[in-house]
Scaffold this motif. Structure first.
Motif, PDB file in Angstrom:
ATOM      1  N   VAL A 117       1.017  -1.225   0.078  1.00  0.00           N
ATOM      2  CA  VAL A 117      -0.046   0.077   0.063  1.00  0.00           C
ATOM      3  C   VAL A 117       0.798   1.167  -0.121  1.00  0.00           C
ATOM      4  CG1 VAL A 117      -1.806   1.496   1.428  1.00  0.00           C
ATOM      5  CG2 VAL A 117      -1.738  -1.111   1.078  1.00  0.00           C
ATOM      6  N   GLY A 118       1.849   1.350   0.834  1.00  0.00           N
ATOM      7  CA  GLY A 118       2.714   2.285   0.765  1.00  0.00           C
ATOM      8  C   GLY A 118       3.550   2.697  -0.532  1.00  0.00           C
ATOM      9  N   ALA A 119       3.785   1.539  -1.389  1.00  0.00           N
ATOM     10  CA  ALA A 119       4.544   1.696  -2.551  1.00  0.00           C
ATOM     11  C   ALA A 119       3.392   1.989  -3.571  1.00  0.00           C
ATOM     12  CB  ALA A 119       5.211   0.368  -2.772  1.00  0.00           C
ATOM     13  N   TRP A 120       2.403   1.467  -3.700  1.00  0.00           N
ATOM     14  CA  TRP A 120       1.462   1.465  -4.896  1.00  0.00           C
ATOM     15  C   TRP A 120       0.207   1.858  -4.641  1.00  0.00           C
ATOM     16  CZ3 TRP A 120       4.268  -3.451  -5.107  1.00  0.00           C
ATOM     17  CH2 TRP A 120       5.505  -3.273  -5.901  1.00  0.00           C
ATOM     18  N   GLY A 121      -0.229   2.173  -3.355  1.00  0.00           N
ATOM     19  CA  GLY A 121      -1.502   2.429  -2.897  1.00  0.00           C
ATOM     20  C   GLY A 121      -2.447   1.177  -2.714  1.00  0.00           C
ATOM     21  N   ALA A 122      -3.664   1.355  -2.251  1.00  0.00           N
ATOM     22  CA  ALA A 122      -4.495   0.335  -1.681  1.00  0.00           C
ATOM     23  C   ALA A 122      -4.959  -0.551  -3.016  1.00  0.00           C
ATOM     24  CB  ALA A 122      -5.719   0.688  -0.966  1.00  0.00           C
ATOM     25  N   GLY A 123      -5.198   0.341  -4.155  1.00  0.00           N
ATOM     26  CA  GLY A 123      -5.464  -0.550  -5.308  1.00  0.00           C
ATOM     27  C   GLY A 123      -4.585  -1.543  -5.821  1.00  0.00           C
ATOM     28  N   ALA A 124      -3.507  -1.539  -5.455  1.00  0.00           N
ATOM     29  CA  ALA A 124      -2.607  -2.430  -5.985  1.00  0.00           C
ATOM     30  C   ALA A 124      -2.827  -3.945  -5.398  1.00  0.00           C
ATOM     31  CB  ALA A 124      -1.114  -2.249  -5.394  1.00  0.00           C
ATOM     32  N   VAL A 125      -3.544  -3.998  -4.318  1.00  0.00           N
ATOM     33  CA  VAL A 125      -3.921  -5.415  -3.746  1.00  0.00           C
ATOM     34  C   VAL A 125      -5.222  -6.029  -4.801  1.00  0.00           C
ATOM     35  CG1 VAL A 125      -5.161  -6.849  -1.850  1.00  0.00           C
ATOM     36  CG2 VAL A 125      -3.434  -4.791  -1.419  1.00  0.00           C
ATOM     37  N   PRO A 126      -5.978  -5.649  -5.088  1.00  0.00           N
ATOM     38  CA  PRO A 126      -7.097  -6.054  -5.992  1.00  0.00           C
ATOM     39  C   PRO A 126      -6.134  -6.230  -7.326  1.00  0.00           C
ATOM     40  CG  PRO A 126      -7.834  -3.959  -5.496  1.00  0.00           C
ATOM     41  CD  PRO A 126      -6.748  -4.201  -4.540  1.00  0.00           C
ATOM     42  N   THR A 127      -5.441  -5.382  -7.731  1.00  0.00           N
ATOM     43  CA  THR A 127      -4.986  -5.347  -9.137  1.00  0.00           C
ATOM     44  C   THR A 127      -4.080  -6.336  -9.146  1.00  0.00           C
ATOM     45  OG1 THR A 127      -5.113  -2.766  -9.436  1.00  0.00           O
ATOM     46  CG2 THR A 127      -3.512  -4.060 -10.788  1.00  0.00           C
ATOM     47  N   LEU A 128      -3.262  -6.709  -8.354  1.00  0.00           N
ATOM     48  CA  LEU A 128      -2.113  -8.022  -8.381  1.00  0.00           C
ATOM     49  C   LEU A 128      -2.736  -9.101  -8.169  1.00  0.00           C
ATOM     50  CD1 LEU A 128       0.775  -6.314  -6.107  1.00  0.00           C
ATOM     51  CD2 LEU A 128       0.737  -6.547  -8.631  1.00  0.00           C
ATOM     52  N   THR A 129      -3.899  -9.321  -7.183  1.00  0.00           N
ATOM     53  CA  THR A 129      -4.223 -10.543  -7.151  1.00  0.00           C
ATOM     54  C   THR A 129      -5.431 -10.852  -8.381  1.00  0.00           C
ATOM     55  OG1 THR A 129      -6.277  -9.430  -5.700  1.00  0.00           O
ATOM     56  CG2 THR A 129      -4.458 -10.463  -4.671  1.00  0.00           C
ATOM     57  N   CYS A 130      -6.189  -9.951  -8.805  1.00  0.00           N
ATOM     58  CA  CYS A 130      -7.009 -10.245 -10.027  1.00  0.00           C
ATOM     59  C   CYS A 130      -6.221 -10.429 -11.209  1.00  0.00           C
ATOM     60  CB  CYS A 130      -8.147  -9.176 -10.198  1.00  0.00           C
ATOM     61  SG  CYS A 130      -9.296  -9.208  -8.824  1.00  0.00           S
ATOM     62  N   GLY A 131      -5.141  -9.792 -11.302  1.00  0.00           N
ATOM     63  CA  GLY A 131      -4.407  -9.736 -12.462  1.00  0.00           C
ATOM     64  C   GLY A 131      -3.363 -11.122 -12.651  1.00  0.00           C
ATOM     65  N   ALA A 132      -3.110 -11.507 -11.647  1.00  0.00           N
ATOM     66  CA  ALA A 132      -2.194 -12.837 -11.523  1.00  0.00           C
ATOM     67  C   ALA A 132      -3.199 -14.110 -11.992  1.00  0.00           C
ATOM     68  CB  ALA A 132      -1.516 -13.110 -10.207  1.00  0.00           C
TER      69      ALA A 132
END
Length: 392
Positions: free
Chosen positions: A351-366
């Motif tokens: 979250v500190g590096a890319w924001g809270a939106g990185a969590v769903p982006t990374l999980t759904c993207g993978a």
């Protein structure tokens, strides 16, 4: 042991009536002289039930028969072998009829309306929330969520996105995880931001600038994208069925369907991006392209695989993705317990590096990438497009 391996052992009896040595030797001689006849007996039910050679080809492929295997039966490919099997199979003592053309599903007005229903109900729910205040707003939000859920269920029950007759009962449990993913897209980022900052101190108010922001625009765009998803699925199924008639081998069919699958996938993503831009502009909210695109891609691929008879991989992908997203804020809350501060370190770093939106982006993207690779292997098989009796 497969059926083809058993053909290489002609000395074994194939039924109670062939137990004698003389009959076994006669069967062995017939199999050696006419191997296609032995294969036809092995797959008698498939050959007698088939309405055209293409259905036999798809069934043989599902049993592991390849073009290399067909060469052992003096045929250049599985399609040619299926044509001989179809021509030589008698049905009720009559001469086999001329092969019927492959069935191509047609668009129906009623399922077109069903696919528009989630988006229409979602737009009505958003309007109701924006026009109300206080407790009445909470009632409008609850009624809107229920209406959209029922509308989505109706859209997935029939039409190109429906898999009522081909989905095992256990796969229906993945609907719960799909709802979790959509709920996280609506509330998850705001909750995670508030949790990392030490909150949340208040419940969500429905406003994008509130203490717990709610991402309405991406979820509304996903609801509206149910219609282009249905049309994309219909286009892919119809064109793949047509290519069955023009392909002369399994490799030829795979080579022609793979670009069709990728272009259909790109077509849906283009429609989703347009809807995200529209909803973001109308609601004056961030469109969240990365988060919504990866989630939409995951849901579309999961549905395509499910309706074509491959539900296991989508179930695993949806379950793992939803569990990972739920675990993100849960780990932050758990870190507040004495001696458990380390649990929040991975999430706080992301979250500190890319924001809270990185969590769903990374999980759904993978998960979407894994399903896309799986789909390019499974949805390009002829057996995945065998005609079914499911009406649209």
């Amino acid at each position: 042991m497969s059926g083809l391996e058993e053909l290489d052992r002609p000395g074994e009896p194939s039924g109670p009536g062939e137990a004698g040595p003389g009959r076994r030797q006669a069967a062995a001689r017939r199999s050696a002289v006419d191997p296609v006849k032995a294969l036809m007996h092995r797959h008698r039910d498939l050959c007698e039930r088939a309405v055209d050679p293409l259905e036999i080809a798809a069934g043989l492929e599902a049993h592991g028969v390849t073009d290399r295997t067909a060469a052992r039966f003096r045929h250049r490919d599985v399609f040619s072998l299926a044509e001989e099997l179809y021509a030589r199979t008698s049905r009720d003592g009559e001469t086999p009829a001329r092969p019927a053309p492959v069935t191509v599903p047609r668009a129906r007005p009623y399922w077109a309306l069903l696919t528009l229903l989630p988006g229409a109900l979602g737009a009505a729910a958003v309007a109701g929330v924006h026009l109300t205040h206080g407790r009445l707003r909470l009632v409008a939000a609850a009624v809107g969520v229920l209406a959209v859920t029922l509308g989505l269920r109706a859209a997935l029950a029939r039409g190109p996105l429906g898999a009522k007759d081909r989905t095992p009962p256990g796969v229906l449990a993945t609907g719960m995880w799909t709802c979790c993913l959509i709920a996280y897209a609506l509330l998850g980022d705001g909750l995670l931001d508030a949790a990392v900052a030490g909150g949340p101190d208040e419940l969500p108010t429905g406003a994008p600038d509130g203490p717990w922001p709610v991402a309405v625009a991406p979820v509304l765009a996903l609801a509206l994208s149910c219609a282009p998803a249905a049309w994309s699925a219909h286009l892919f199924t119809a064109r793949a069925r047509r290519k069955l008639t023009s392909s002369r081998g399994l490799e030829d069919f795979t080579a022609s369907v793979r670009p069709l699958l990728l272009s259909t996938f790109a077509l849906y993503l283009s429609a989703l991006w347009a809807l995200l831009a529209l909803c973001g502009a109308v609601l004056d909210e961030p469109a969240a392209y990365a988060r919504a695109t990866t989630l939409g891609a995951l849901l579309l691929l999961a549905r395509l695989l499910t309706i074509h008879g491959f539900p296991h991989a989508p179930a695993v992908a949806l379950t793992a993705t939803a569990a990972a997203q739920v675990a993100a804020p849960a780990s932050v809350f758990a870190s507040r317990l004495p001696g458990c501060g380390f649990l929040a370190t991975p999430v706080e770093t992301v979250v500190g590096a890319w924001g809270a939106g990185a969590v769903p982006t990374l999980t759904c993207g993978a998960a979407a990438l894994a399903l896309l690779l799986h789909a390019t292997r499974t949805l390009t098989r002829a057996s995945a497009h065998a005609p079914t009796d499911q009406p649209w």
